[in-house]
Design a protein around this motif. Structure first.
Motif, mmCIF file in Angstrom:
data_model
loop_
_atom_site.group_PDB
_atom_site.id
_atom_site.type_symbol
_atom_site.label_atom_id
_atom_site.label_comp_id
_atom_site.label_asym_id
_atom_site.label_seq_id
_atom_site.Cartn_x
_atom_site.Cartn_y
_atom_site.Cartn_z
ATOM 1 N N UNK A 1 0.939 -1.079 0.129
ATOM 2 C CA UNK A 1 0.041 0.006 0.096
ATOM 3 C C UNK A 1 0.940 1.193 0.004
ATOM 4 N N UNK A 2 0.469 2.228 -0.663
ATOM 5 C CA UNK A 2 1.351 3.575 -0.885
ATOM 6 C C UNK A 2 1.074 4.358 0.454
ATOM 7 N N UNK A 3 2.196 5.141 0.736
ATOM 8 C CA UNK A 3 2.217 6.032 1.978
ATOM 9 C C UNK A 3 0.925 6.968 1.740
ATOM 10 N N UNK A 4 0.437 7.453 0.684
ATOM 11 C CA UNK A 4 -0.820 8.332 0.527
ATOM 12 C C UNK A 4 -1.861 7.506 0.855
ATOM 13 N N UNK A 5 -2.171 6.196 0.678
ATOM 14 C CA UNK A 5 -3.143 5.335 0.820
ATOM 15 C C UNK A 5 -3.324 5.136 2.492
ATOM 16 N N UNK A 6 -2.154 4.784 2.901
ATOM 17 C CA UNK A 6 -1.875 4.535 4.587
ATOM 18 C C UNK A 6 -2.385 6.036 5.184
ATOM 19 N N UNK A 7 -2.014 7.199 4.580
ATOM 20 C CA UNK A 7 -2.367 8.390 5.401
ATOM 21 C C UNK A 7 -3.918 8.414 5.142
ATOM 22 N N UNK A 8 -4.702 8.043 4.004
ATOM 23 C CA UNK A 8 -5.930 8.318 3.723
ATOM 24 C C UNK A 8 -6.665 7.325 4.986
ATOM 25 N N UNK A 9 -6.228 6.159 4.889
ATOM 26 C CA UNK A 9 -6.847 4.971 5.984
ATOM 27 C C UNK A 9 -6.691 5.677 7.302
ATOM 28 N N UNK A 10 -5.611 6.308 7.700
ATOM 29 C CA UNK A 10 -5.381 6.742 9.010
ATOM 30 C C UNK A 10 -6.522 7.895 9.400
ATOM 31 N N UNK A 11 -6.602 8.655 8.410
ATOM 32 C CA UNK A 11 -7.679 9.769 8.580
ATOM 33 C C UNK A 11 -8.729 9.306 8.751
ATOM 34 N N UNK A 12 -9.361 8.332 7.909
ATOM 35 C CA UNK A 12 -10.578 7.776 8.082
ATOM 36 C C UNK A 12 -10.988 6.969 9.463
ATOM 37 N N UNK A 13 -10.028 6.441 10.092
ATOM 38 C CA UNK A 13 -9.894 5.787 11.151
ATOM 39 C C UNK A 13 -10.000 6.744 12.408
ATOM 40 N N UNK A 14 -9.175 8.003 12.116
ATOM 41 C CA UNK A 14 -9.550 9.141 13.112
ATOM 42 C C UNK A 14 -10.657 9.732 13.132
ATOM 43 N N UNK A 15 -11.309 9.809 12.074
ATOM 44 C CA UNK A 15 -12.481 10.474 11.925
ATOM 45 C C UNK A 15 -13.824 9.383 12.519
ATOM 46 N N UNK A 16 -13.589 8.445 12.206
ATOM 47 C CA UNK A 16 -14.548 7.213 12.576
ATOM 48 C C UNK A 16 -14.418 7.302 14.151
ATOM 49 N N UNK A 17 -13.440 7.156 14.718
ATOM 50 C CA UNK A 17 -13.119 7.303 16.471
ATOM 51 C C UNK A 17 -13.725 8.391 17.078
ATOM 52 N N UNK A 18 -13.365 9.480 16.253
ATOM 53 C CA UNK A 18 -14.077 11.032 16.594
ATOM 54 C C UNK A 18 -15.519 10.808 16.712
ATOM 55 N N UNK A 19 -16.188 10.326 15.555
ATOM 56 C CA UNK A 19 -17.538 9.987 15.382
ATOM 57 C C UNK A 19 -18.201 9.212 16.453
ATOM 58 N N UNK A 20 -17.568 8.231 16.940
ATOM 59 C CA UNK A 20 -18.084 7.415 18.080
ATOM 60 C C UNK A 20 -18.202 8.013 19.448
ATOM 61 N N UNK A 21 -17.136 8.760 19.672
ATOM 62 C CA UNK A 21 -16.968 9.556 20.973
ATOM 63 C C UNK A 21 -18.210 10.830 20.964
ATOM 64 N N UNK A 22 -18.269 11.560 19.879
ATOM 65 C CA UNK A 22 -19.303 12.500 19.870
ATOM 66 C C UNK A 22 -20.861 11.995 19.869
ATOM 67 N N UNK A 23 -20.807 10.630 19.481
ATOM 68 C CA UNK A 23 -22.328 9.966 19.153
ATOM 69 C C UNK A 23 -22.876 9.874 20.479
ATOM 70 N N UNK A 24 -22.074 9.718 21.474
ATOM 71 C CA UNK A 24 -22.733 9.466 22.958
ATOM 72 C C UNK A 24 -22.912 11.025 23.531
ATOM 73 N N UNK A 25 -22.442 11.953 22.985
ATOM 74 C CA UNK A 25 -22.825 13.134 23.762
ATOM 75 C C UNK A 25 -24.312 13.761 23.706
ATOM 76 N N UNK A 26 -24.507 14.439 24.908
ATOM 77 C CA UNK A 26 -26.088 14.822 24.828
ATOM 78 C C UNK A 26 -26.207 15.792 23.644
ATOM 79 N N UNK A 27 -27.712 15.734 23.542
ATOM 80 C CA UNK A 27 -27.995 16.855 22.540
ATOM 81 C C UNK A 27 -28.036 18.054 22.804
#
Length: 235
Positions: A1-27
């Motif tokens: 896998x190219x370094x650019x692909x690795x960075x894209x995957x890493x960014x996607x994982x970071x956003x997914x983790x962030x989403x999971x955390x924010x998802x549990x916050x109160x409205x």
């Protein structure tokens, strides 16, 4: 896998983790969201400071349909220098404040950011605190105490961490958790990640999960992707 692909995957994982955390916050419900935008302006942050200047308009653009946003810019640098701006309600005012700043070497002053957030939210509710940072050089116990106080006041801290400092990562995750907020790593070479995260928190601060979902229908694919997974309470 190219370094650019690795960075894209890493960014996607970071956003997914962030989403999971924010998802549990109160409205959140408010007409004019109050948000503290805090940045480390020590020497190592110069590149990311310039990047943040370019992206800061996203905070306001994302919330215009919701009634707008009020932002206080905070930064620290040099030998004990800490600055908190007046509350700003337009992108030009914020950009002028940021363009006037040059980065200077010095230690982190995260405690001052948290104390400023406590001071402001005790006057009037602050719906979110964004901290863009790469390291932590302070007593973690003291910072955790302050973050816990923010949590009691329902002022979540969103830590956007650049770099690979494992010790800082553990510290920032604790601070985010104690405040009721979220932690997300980002790569300064992928500005789209930071842009998406800033927009998500701005909309959350102004109108909560439902507002973000409605807003995303008129935005690009990355913001829509965030909103589709941020299915928190809408009542």
């Amino acid at each position: 896998m190219k370094s650019k692909d690795l960075r894209t995957t890493s960014d996607s994982q970071a956003i997914d983790l962030f989403i999971q955390q924010v998802q549990s916050l109160p409205s959140v419900r408010t007409q004019l969201g109050r948000l503290i935008f805090a940045l480390d302006a020590t020497a190592s942050r110069e590149h990311t400071w310039d990047q943040a200047c370019q992206l800061q308009s996203e905070l306001f653009l994302a919330t215009q349909p919701l009634g707008g946003l009020s932002v206080q810019l905070c930064y620290y640098r040099g030998f004990g220098e800490f600055h908190a701006s007046p509350w700003l309600t337009n992108t030009q005012s914020l950009l002028q404040q940021m363009n006037a700043v040059s980065c200077l070497g010095g230690h982190t002053q995260i405690a001052k950011v948290l104390k400023q957030a406590l001071l402001e939210t005790r006057k009037e509710a602050v719906k979110a605190v964004i901290l863009v940072v790469d390291s932590c050089e302070e007593s973690l116990d003291h910072l955790c105490q302050l973050a816990g106080e923010l949590g009691l006041l329902r002022t979540p801290l969103f830590v956007f961490h650049e770099g690979q400092d494992a010790q800082a990562k553990r510290a920032f995750e604790q601070l985010a958790r104690l405040s009721g907020g979220a932690y997300a790593p980002f790569d300064s070479h992928s500005p789209g990640t930071l842009k998406a995260l800033l927009s998500a928190v701005a909309v959350f601060a102004t109108g909560g999960h439902k507002a973000l979902q409605d807003f995303s229908r008129h935005q690009g694919a990355e913001i829509r992707r965030l909103s589709q997974q941020l299915k928190g309470p809408t009542s």
